[in-house]
Design an enzyme around this catalytic site. Sequence first.
Site, PDB file in Angstrom:
ATOM      1  CB  CYS A 132       3.348  -4.785  -6.372  1.00  0.00           C
ATOM      2  SG  CYS A 132       2.568  -3.595  -5.263  1.00  0.00           S
ATOM      3  CB  CYS A 135       2.147  -1.346  -7.563  1.00  0.00           C
ATOM      4  SG  CYS A 135       3.045  -1.838  -6.105  1.00  0.00           S
ATOM      5  CG  ASP A 136       1.895  -2.746 -11.213  1.00  0.00           C
ATOM      6  OD1 ASP A 136       2.027  -1.510 -11.203  1.00  0.00           O
ATOM      7  OD2 ASP A 136       2.848  -3.524 -11.096  1.00  0.00           O
TER       8      ASP A 136
END
Length: 306
Positions: A132, A135-136
Amino acid sequence: MTEKLIIIGSGPAGLTAAIYAARAGLDPLMVEGFERGGQLMITTDVENFPGFPDGIMGPELMEQIRKQAERFGTRILSSDVSKVDFSERPFKIWVGEDEYSAESVIISTGASARWLGIEGEQRLTGFGVSACATCDGFFFRDKELVVVGGGDSAMEEALFLTKFASKVTVIHRRDEFRASTIMAQRVLDHPKIEVIWDTVLTEIFGETVVEGVKLENIKTGETSELATDGVFVAIGHNPNTKVFADQIDLDEAGYILVAPGTTRTSVEGVYAAGDVTDKVYRQAITAAGLGCQAALDAERWLESQH
Ligand code: NAP
């Protein structure tokens, strides 16, 4: 005894549905599944969930939301649903061998990222391996990254990661992308992105964090190593809908179809929320929002039935 509402799945969608349903007096029963908490359980820092200015670890966030759901009386079964029968009401749900019945159901079983299944991948998930970018990606400022895949997700992840990374290498197993022409062209034209064709990863290595990948050209058999700080696996997701397949309408990829703008499935009284219905946004916060909608939809429908 027939439950008013059974919620299947315990990621942000299911737990938010549980908070709303419990506060509405529906006394929900949640079947949380063996992989409780969903995809956030395999994430480290979460910095984009509102309310946590210093960020929060994925598992801790899920534990907090779970506590909040329990505080209002949600009962939780730590098991998987083995079978459902939505052909008549009350609906039947089997958890292992035990049969439960419910007037309404919310399905929030999520989707699981597909993984490569190679050495180092699991061990380094959360330590440079991710599925993701939203997200990261932020954690990889000025780093060199690898994206695996050739579909729209891989293109999107690669383009997103160029905001942070100094260089992104897309590695694809064939010599052309599956992605839409426009997305593929953007990737091919991007000065920060390089593409390695006809190549698969055979290993992700690193002591405690990702340090590099081993590659194999599947046409020539040639092997090589590439140093990298992170590996984003973007080879698609599988919605967790196997047990519902012959019970409600799914799209061609297996996602649950809902009436636009609602969480209503093809079966009256059965609602769906979160990544199990959403292949576009896939965020914890959007899943939580859909979970709230599902609880409100179920509550209003139950009211209309009595
Ligand atoms: P996808 O279209 O199924 O693409 C998966 C990619 O991963 C393919 O290129 C595939 O290679 C590769 N792959 C699969 N298994 C692999 C493995 N074990 N090892 C190496 N490579 C592997 O999945 P997606 O990209 O997640 O997209 C899913 C759907 O959502 C699509 O309909 C897509 O158009 C849509 N989507 C749209 C957008 C957008 O429009 N903004 C964004 C994301 C997704 P092959 O090509 O060789 O099969």
